[in-house]
Motif scaffolding. Structure first.
Motif, short mmCIF file in Angstrom:
data_model
loop_
_atom_site.label_atom_id
_atom_site.label_comp_id
_atom_site.label_asym_id
_atom_site.label_seq_id
_atom_site.Cartn_x
_atom_site.Cartn_y
_atom_site.Cartn_z
N ALA A 1 39.23 31.43 47.65
CA ALA A 1 38.47 31.07 48.86
C ALA A 1 37.25 31.96 49.08
O ALA A 1 36.98 32.38 50.20
CB ALA A 1 39.39 31.13 50.07
N GLY A 2 36.51 32.27 48.03
CA GLY A 2 35.27 33.00 48.21
C GLY A 2 35.44 34.50 48.27
O GLY A 2 36.53 35.05 48.07
N GLU A 3 34.33 35.19 48.56
CA GLU A 3 34.29 36.65 48.53
C GLU A 3 35.29 37.28 49.49
O GLU A 3 35.99 38.24 49.14
CB GLU A 3 32.86 37.12 48.85
CG GLU A 3 32.65 38.62 48.69
CD GLU A 3 32.60 39.06 47.23
OE1 GLU A 3 32.65 40.28 47.00
OE2 GLU A 3 32.52 38.18 46.34
N ARG A 4 35.36 36.76 50.71
CA ARG A 4 36.30 37.33 51.68
C ARG A 4 37.74 37.16 51.21
O ARG A 4 38.55 38.07 51.35
CB ARG A 4 36.10 36.65 53.05
CG ARG A 4 37.07 37.16 54.12
CD ARG A 4 36.78 38.61 54.49
NE ARG A 4 37.80 39.19 55.33
CZ ARG A 4 38.79 39.97 54.89
NH1 ARG A 4 38.89 40.27 53.59
NH2 ARG A 4 39.67 40.48 55.72
N GLY A 5 38.02 35.99 50.65
CA GLY A 5 39.37 35.76 50.14
C GLY A 5 39.71 36.67 48.97
O GLY A 5 40.84 37.16 48.86
N ARG A 6 38.74 36.92 48.11
CA ARG A 6 39.00 37.82 46.97
C ARG A 6 39.25 39.24 47.45
O ARG A 6 40.10 39.95 46.91
CB ARG A 6 37.82 37.76 46.00
CG ARG A 6 37.75 36.46 45.22
CD ARG A 6 36.74 36.53 44.08
NE ARG A 6 35.37 36.54 44.57
CZ ARG A 6 34.66 35.45 44.83
NH1 ARG A 6 35.20 34.26 44.67
NH2 ARG A 6 33.41 35.54 45.24
N SER B 1 55.85 29.18 40.16
CA SER B 1 54.47 28.74 40.40
C SER B 1 53.64 29.98 40.65
O SER B 1 53.83 30.68 41.64
CB SER B 1 54.44 27.80 41.61
OG SER B 1 53.12 27.53 42.00
N LEU B 2 52.71 30.26 39.74
CA LEU B 2 51.99 31.53 39.78
C LEU B 2 50.82 31.53 40.74
O LEU B 2 50.38 32.59 41.19
CB LEU B 2 51.48 31.88 38.37
CG LEU B 2 52.57 32.22 37.35
CD1 LEU B 2 51.99 32.24 35.96
CD2 LEU B 2 53.20 33.55 37.67
N GLY B 3 50.28 30.35 41.07
CA GLY B 3 49.13 30.31 41.97
C GLY B 3 47.98 31.15 41.44
O GLY B 3 47.56 31.00 40.29
N ASN B 4 47.50 32.08 42.24
CA ASN B 4 46.39 32.94 41.83
C ASN B 4 46.80 34.05 40.89
O ASN B 4 45.97 34.83 40.44
CB ASN B 4 45.73 33.56 43.07
CG ASN B 4 45.09 32.53 43.97
OD1 ASN B 4 45.05 31.34 43.65
ND2 ASN B 4 44.60 32.97 45.12
N LYS B 5 48.09 34.16 40.62
CA LYS B 5 48.69 35.22 39.77
C LYS B 5 48.03 36.57 39.98
O LYS B 5 47.62 37.27 39.04
CB LYS B 5 48.74 34.81 38.30
CG LYS B 5 47.46 34.59 37.57
CD LYS B 5 47.78 34.15 36.13
CE LYS B 5 46.54 34.00 35.29
NZ LYS B 5 45.86 35.26 34.99
N ALA B 6 47.98 36.96 41.24
CA ALA B 6 47.36 38.23 41.59
C ALA B 6 48.17 39.42 41.08
O ALA B 6 47.61 40.48 40.79
CB ALA B 6 47.21 38.33 43.11
N ASP B 7 49.49 39.26 40.97
CA ASP B 7 50.33 40.34 40.47
C ASP B 7 51.19 39.84 39.31
O ASP B 7 50.85 40.05 38.15
CB ASP B 7 51.20 40.91 41.59
CG ASP B 7 52.20 41.95 41.10
OD1 ASP B 7 51.88 42.65 40.12
OD2 ASP B 7 53.28 42.06 41.68
N PRO C 1 38.82 45.14 42.69
CA PRO C 1 38.11 44.69 43.89
C PRO C 1 37.08 43.63 43.53
O PRO C 1 36.66 43.53 42.37
CB PRO C 1 37.44 45.97 44.39
CG PRO C 1 37.34 46.85 43.20
CD PRO C 1 38.51 46.53 42.34
N PRO C 2 36.66 42.80 44.49
CA PRO C 2 35.66 41.78 44.21
C PRO C 2 34.40 42.39 43.61
O PRO C 2 34.00 43.49 43.96
CB PRO C 2 35.37 41.18 45.59
CG PRO C 2 36.59 41.47 46.40
CD PRO C 2 37.10 42.79 45.89
N GLY C 3 33.80 41.63 42.69
CA GLY C 3 32.57 42.10 42.05
C GLY C 3 32.81 42.91 40.81
O GLY C 3 31.87 43.17 40.05
#
Length: 880
Positions: A291-296, A374-380, A874-876
């Motif tokens: 969902a964009g930069e804020r979401g990241r 279901s991994l979704g964004n698989k952040a971890d 982190p984002p970026g």
């Protein structure tokens, strides 16, 4: 891993440990680490009981800035320092460094010392340190065990009452020990996620249709064996489940939180969970990395908090997870259908929609699921984590994956290959288009575009790669709990002649053989055959020595008894439990599986044959020996590294020197910057000669007029000089070479990807490479058997073995070239592109006629041997 970053990794008990370099601000924590130690622990480390001044000196040493002479890394769990390891070079150029290690008393036995040494060794290797050496007291059993457990080329030596221990900083032989520790830690880490003793659903409202409400209902209706709680604003019970208004009100310990609240509330819920000892969380909520930069940013902060508090996290933006183990019965998902039956297929999917399709097919087709994530964004939690978990999971007998991206492709390649040696692995990878391929790339770089690299990765690792979702579903049914084919010979028996012929055509196209049988193959017994006669014929074919696989085709009509035929065939397949079998039933309804052994039933012959072909291909890969590390004499890695400095395309002489350090010769060439020099060089080399541009950045020399061939005298050479030199940049000049001919023209090379690593390419040479696409790739490291498999994998392989009476090519020399390219790519990742084009192959050897080499800086690239969780960046910042 970059030289200055940190990494999260797992202790053997599943705890999350952050390994990072020391900083000046760590002095107080390090002093506390030693102050809390017992006198005996300090004696083990310092060989005496140090005073406060000595400890202060040690702390100061550890906190010095990292350099080629000094490295120190900490192990931190949450905010608590649990260990430190350091290496001190005795001189600036030596390849050996002195090692020290200290782990907090209460944290010994958790594998933290081993983690520290693994990461310290990886950092030391990047500074050119080849060996870490330390002194250990004979009664320091813990340290001796830690050194021994590292495996591979560690050593110990007793001298004058002290034991010297040493370990290599880069040791491929330690891989098995690393993987065993990784699997042990992953199982401990994911236990609270997949086998929790208690679950709380946060956001479980009272209104049906809400994600939290439906997830809670699913847990209750499936019969979860643990304790379930609901958390909502009112605190009123939901669907008969005790509810609380806050996670902090839950009676600890709570193993698993299932979070279904708006994205901006998730962090607060997880913080409350940490307060009551939560060990795992499934975040169903959307609004994060997608969902964009804020979401990241929100996702990064969520994962960082989870890691700091020892919480494993699935998602965000996911469907949930299921464990069908009868002792667990966990359905923590909001999938629309009931959970499938318990069985042997484990599933991981990044896409919720694909996950639903897989679950729905499993339910309809009757093939059971062990676990679904279901991994979704698989952040971890990632595919790599689950592969390590499923490796030793007795309930999992096959694995199906849907992946959209790789966190650490090199680790995936190694670990999935090990898993595929035990259990079938199917993987559907999205994004197969090469539309983003670089225009104007070299032959090698173009061939190693991301899609081709993923294809090579899967093929090398034995991963079954379906073309689409339908094939994934069909092949999963065939590869789960069914015997593997013993060969490629397919026997077809049925009562539908046309369908049998279609099946034979598909089988031949898929690389199977349909050998003639005594009564025919396909064997068509006619639509009116009796159940007994069809079963008898099938039994005879099944018992034949010439049958590796059996396809039974049944068509129902208004005049036959399809149900009785199916029943009769069930007995036949159950009498041959080791024969890979599929059934096609057309015109009638039947169960999705046949007989007690559960042979899959398909509605079309194409689907059944494609699934059988995939099983045969996988079985053939599994029967192949893995191979080992090739012995390549005459390799001078140090010389090559000294030469391979800088960036950009390299001139011919430097390219030849780098290749020569690895025993790879290219045809000598003389650089000329005038027509007269070119003619003199040609006279010395002997005619005929080739004159080509010496500009290393000129990509397609032939197309741009940068090559002239068949020059048979000095006048022809002088005449060719001006147009050939003009094809390149001013001042580049030309190269003059003796013209060579051999029966077969090939192209070979290296391409490097920062995430996948390096690949070695072999293809048919000339324009045929582009027109026919006849090429094979291998990721490094290569085994001694990979090179032979490469040239045999070419469609043009018969040209190398004496096609139509031509002399066979020296394939031993070709394999040696490929293995040397593989070792060069492995040792020098700064080689971004190497294009040997053409490579002339004949009965007396192979020779590269031209070579283009480009160097590029090596950035933060994944280390496949280093144990670490997916990076929380982190984002970026590009994920490492």
């Amino acid at each position: 891993m970059t030289i200055n970053d940190s990494a999260d990794a797992l202790a053997l008990d599943g705890g999350i440990i952050t390994i990072r370099p020391t900083r000046p601000a760590d002095q107080r924590a390090l002093a506390g680490l030693y102050e809390d130690a017992t006198p005996d622990s300090l004696r083990m480390r310092f060989f005496t009981r140090p005073g406060s001044a000595a400890l202060a000196t040690e702390v100061g040493r550890l906190c010095r800035p990292e350099s080629a002479a000094h490295l120190a890394v900490l192990a931190v769990e949450g905010e608590r320092l649990v260990g430190v390891a350091a290496a001190e070079r005795t001189d600036d150029t030596g390849h050996r460094a002195e090692l020290s290690l200290f782990v907090a008393e209460r944290d010994r036995g958790r594998g933290i010392g081993t983690l520290l040494l693994e990461h310290l060794a990886a950092r030391a290797h990047r500074y050119g340190i080849a060996e870490l050496v330390g002194e250990v007291l004979p009664d320091n059993i813990a340290m001796l065990r830690t050194a021994r457990d590292l495996g591979g080329h560690s050593w110990s030596r007793f001298d004058d009452g002290i034991i010297d221990v040493g370990l290599d900083t880069l040791d491929p032989d330690a891989q098995d020990a690393v993987d065993l520790r990784d699997r042990t830690a992953e199982r401990a880490s994911l236990r609270a996620l997949l086998s929790p003793a208690s679950v709380a659903v946060v956001g479980a409202g009272h209104r049906p249709g809400g994600v939290g409400h439906e997830t809670l209902r699913g847990l209750r209706e499936y019969g979860y064996h643990g304790t379930v709680y609901a958390v909502n604003h009112s605190g009123r019970p939901v669907a008969g489940t005790t509810a609380h208004r806050s996670v902090r009100q839950l009676p600890p310990p709570i193993d698993l939180l299932v979070i279904a609240v708006p994205a901006d509330q998730v962090a607060g819920v997880l913080a409350d969970g940490a307060a009551v000892g939560v060990r795992a969380a499934v975040v169903l909520s959307a609004g994060f990395g997608e969902a964009g930069e804020r979401g990241r940013q929100r996702q990064y902060e969520l994962v960082r908090f989870a890691r700091d508090h020892g919480i494993r996290l699935v998602g965000p933006n996911c469907l949930g997870l299921i464990n069908t183990d009868p002792a667990v019965r966990l359905d923590a998902s909001f999938a629309p259908s009931a959970p499938p039956p318990a069985g042997g297929l484990a599933v991981a999917a990044q896409s919720g929609a694909v996950g639903i399709a897989l679950l729905d097919d499993a339910l309809r087709a009757g093939h059971g699921i062990s676990t679904f994530v279901s991994l979704g964004n698989k952040a971890d939690v990632s595919v790599n984590d689950l592969i390590a978990y499923w490796y030793d999971d007795p309930a999992t007998r096959a694995v199906a994956l849907y992946v959209e991206s790789f966190g650490n492709p090199r680790k995936f390649a190694r670990t999935v290959r090990a898993l595929a040696r035990r259990k079938p692995v199917l993987a559907l990878k999205s994004g197969r288009s090469d539309a983003g391929q670089r225009a104007g790339a070299s032959h090698t770089a173009a061939a190693a575009a991301p899609t081709a690299t993923v294809d090579a990765l899967f093929a090398q690792a034995g991963v079954v790669r379906p073309e689409n979702l339908g094939e994934l579903l069909d092949e999963a049914r065939m590869l789960t709990d069914q015997p593997l084919p013993t060969g490629r010979r397919l026997a077809i028996v049925g009562n539908a002649g046309g369908l049998g012929v279609l099946a034979a055509d598909v089988a031949t196209a898929a690389g199977l053989t349909v050998p003639p049988g005594g009564a025919g193959n396909p064997l068509d017994l006619g639509a009116g055959v009796s159940p007994a006669d069809l079963a008898a014929a099938a039994a005879e074919v099944a018992a034949s020595d010439g049958t590796d696989m059996l396809l039974l085709i049944v068509i129902a009509t208004r005049t036959n008894r399809a149900a009785e035929i199916i029943a009769a065939l069930a007995s036949v397949v159950d009498e041959h439990p080791g024969l890979a079998t599929a059934v096609v039933l057309v015109g009638a309804e039947a169960g999705p599986r046949l007989g007690a052994r559960g042979v899959p039933v398909y509605d079309l012959p194409e689907r059944a044959v494609t699934a059988l072909a995939a099983a045969a291909e996988y079985a053939e890969w599994r029967r192949r020996p893995l191979g080992g590390r090739a012995d390549l004499p005459g390799v001078d890695t140090g010389l090559a590294r000294d030469l391979a400095v800088g960036c950009g395309w390299q001139d011919y002489d430097r390219t030849a020197a780098i290749l020569g350090a690895y025993g790879i010769t290219i045809l000598p060439a003389v650089t000329a910057t005038s027509a007269t020099e070119a003619a003199v060089a040609a006279d010395r080399l002997g005619y005929p000669v080739v004159v080509k541009s010496a500009d290393p950045e000129l990509v397609h020399k032939t197309d741009s007029g940068g090559v002239r061939v068949d020059l048979n005298g000095p006048a022809a050479v002088r005449h060719a000089y001006r147009p050939v030199a003009a094809a390149g940049r001013p001042g580049s000049g030309v190269l003059v070479q003796k013209q060579m001919t051999e029966p077969v023209e090939l192209v070979a090379g290296i391409a490097h990807d920062p995430r996948f690593g390096s690949v070695v390419l072999l293809g048919l040479g000339g324009v045929r490479t582009e027109l026919l696409g006849d090429r094979v790739l291998r990721l490094v490291p290569m085994t001694d058997l990979d090179a032979g498999r490469m040239w045999r994998g070419l469609r043009a392989a018969p040209l190398l073995t004496g096609y139509r009476g031509a002399p066979p090519v020296d394939t031993v020399a070709l394999e040696d070239l490929l293995l040397r390219l593989g070792r060069l790519a492995e040792d020098l990742p700064q080689i971004a592109e190497l294009d040997l084009n053409p490579v002339l192959a004949g009965p007396d050897g192979v020779v590269a006629v031209d070579a283009k080499l480009r160097l590029a800086p090596v950035g933060a690239e994944p280390d496949s041997l280093l144990r670490r969780l997916s990076a929380a960046e982190p984002p970026g910042k590009e994920p490492s």
